[in-house]
Design an enzyme around this catalytic site. Sequence first.
Site, mmCIF file in Angstrom:
data_model
loop_
_atom_site.group_PDB
_atom_site.id
_atom_site.type_symbol
_atom_site.label_atom_id
_atom_site.label_comp_id
_atom_site.label_asym_id
_atom_site.label_seq_id
_atom_site.Cartn_x
_atom_site.Cartn_y
_atom_site.Cartn_z
ATOM 1 N N ILE A 60 -8.850 6.314 -1.332
ATOM 2 C CA ILE A 60 -9.624 6.077 -0.108
ATOM 3 C C ILE A 60 -10.530 7.271 0.167
ATOM 4 C CG2 ILE A 60 -9.424 5.875 2.404
ATOM 5 C CD1 ILE A 60 -7.043 4.055 1.999
ATOM 6 N N GLY A 61 -10.009 8.483 -0.065
ATOM 7 C CA GLY A 61 -10.814 9.684 0.137
ATOM 8 C C GLY A 61 -12.033 9.707 -0.772
ATOM 9 N N GLY B 238 -8.190 15.188 1.999
ATOM 10 C CA GLY B 238 -7.467 14.211 1.171
ATOM 11 C C GLY B 238 -8.406 13.546 0.197
ATOM 12 N N THR B 239 -8.060 13.568 -1.080
ATOM 13 C CA THR B 239 -8.976 13.036 -2.111
ATOM 14 C C THR B 239 -8.293 11.984 -2.993
ATOM 15 O OG1 THR B 239 -8.422 14.921 -3.529
ATOM 16 C CG2 THR B 239 -10.424 15.098 -2.198
ATOM 17 N N ARG C 7 -0.642 -3.466 3.811
ATOM 18 C CA ARG C 7 0.520 -4.314 3.547
ATOM 19 C C ARG C 7 1.512 -3.628 2.622
ATOM 20 N NH1 ARG C 7 -1.374 -9.148 2.430
ATOM 21 N NH2 ARG C 7 -3.538 -8.583 2.804
ATOM 22 N N CYS D 11 -2.451 0.530 2.702
ATOM 23 C CA CYS D 11 -2.567 0.779 4.143
ATOM 24 C C CYS D 11 -2.458 -0.515 4.950
ATOM 25 C CB CYS D 11 -3.875 1.495 4.459
ATOM 26 S SG CYS D 11 -5.346 0.606 3.921
#
Length: 415
Positions: free
Chosen positions: A197-198, A193-194, A60, A58
């Site tokens: 990050i989720g 969303g998993t 780069r 997210c």
Amino acid sequence: MEQLGSTKKTSFYVIGISYKKADAKLRGDFSLSPTKKARLLNQAKTSGIQSIVATSTCNRTEIYAFVNDPNELVQLLCNNTVGTIEALEPVAYTLKDSLAIEHMFRVGAGLDSQILGDFEIISQLKSSARVSKKYGLLDAFLERLINSVIQASKRIKTETKLSSGATSVSFASVQYILKSVKDVTTKNILLFGTGKIGRNTCENLIKHTKNEHITLINRTRDRAEKIAGKFKVLVKDYSQLPEEIKNTDILIVATGAQNPTVDKQLIQNKKELLILDLSLPKNVDENVKDLKNVTLTHLDELSNITDETLNKRKEFIPVAEAIIEEIKNAFLAWLEYRKFAPTIKALKEKLNVFAEAEIDVQRKKLEDFNKTQADLISAQIVQKITNHFAHHLKQEASSGKKSLELIQEIFQLDS
């Protein structure tokens, strides 16, 4: 810095785009999904590039590779994303050889992250290296470099408090919720969303909010259920997304889709709704801002959050940099050794030929000659001689080329 084992005159480059100069929209244009990355690697292989690693997060997108001209990498990136060369030029960076190596270490250590100490990039670097290896595009140099970066990252995590507590976008999102929402324990939270990050966000939500009204939705229900089982939260089907949004107070979107998955048509509720978009490219359409009851925040805004904990981490930067310097120097020493390893190998083979010839002469002269013992003694002598030469070349790095040429001349070795 030439590519090991290659006859082509190439240099090691990194080209990239990051949060420092590019906003989320622009970074999204140059993000590489797994499909796009696979296509990029195939094109690289076809064009003759022998070693390349591409990473995309997210914050780069970067490409590390051995090429003659870094514009080859710029072209590869633009060919496989929706971004253009004209859009990339003002915000991109290009680093070569030692600067590219230094950059990779700092990125892997979390020193170049949008939130200081965020180590999520290291798992991306690992998986990107595995993909490149699968395509036959990871040479000894790049594999050793990435392993060295991973080693530095592990030591920094263990020996410093640079990453004390949670240090990622998922952590920042939870901090934002705690500061922005009153009575957060009573609110309904929906996580859509998993992916990584989720999952991290879910863990941080439970740890820091003490909220017991958290629901997960994922396009693939099985993945959501695995996480739900670990954290004891509810799971709903993807088809129930509009209904669940209607009942929620806080919607966190962390999907890996390439286009928006949430827009104002999907939102039917009239009560206040906070939406956090942790995806790149953005997965929440800007048109949700047309709804007066909706507040939309994207990960770039979240990453600007500073708190006392983050400021304290700055104290550990010098220690982290010292660890990087130590491991980087070990990598460079290995690299230096690789340059004269073929000569040492050739020297050892030549000395073994001398030894075999002399043993054969002595065997014919002596009736009670013990060949097994002679082989053992000669092997030990050859090893000691080659070790001395190797040690000399390591110690005399500045005059290494002259020493190599002298050894090759004296023993009549192929250069």
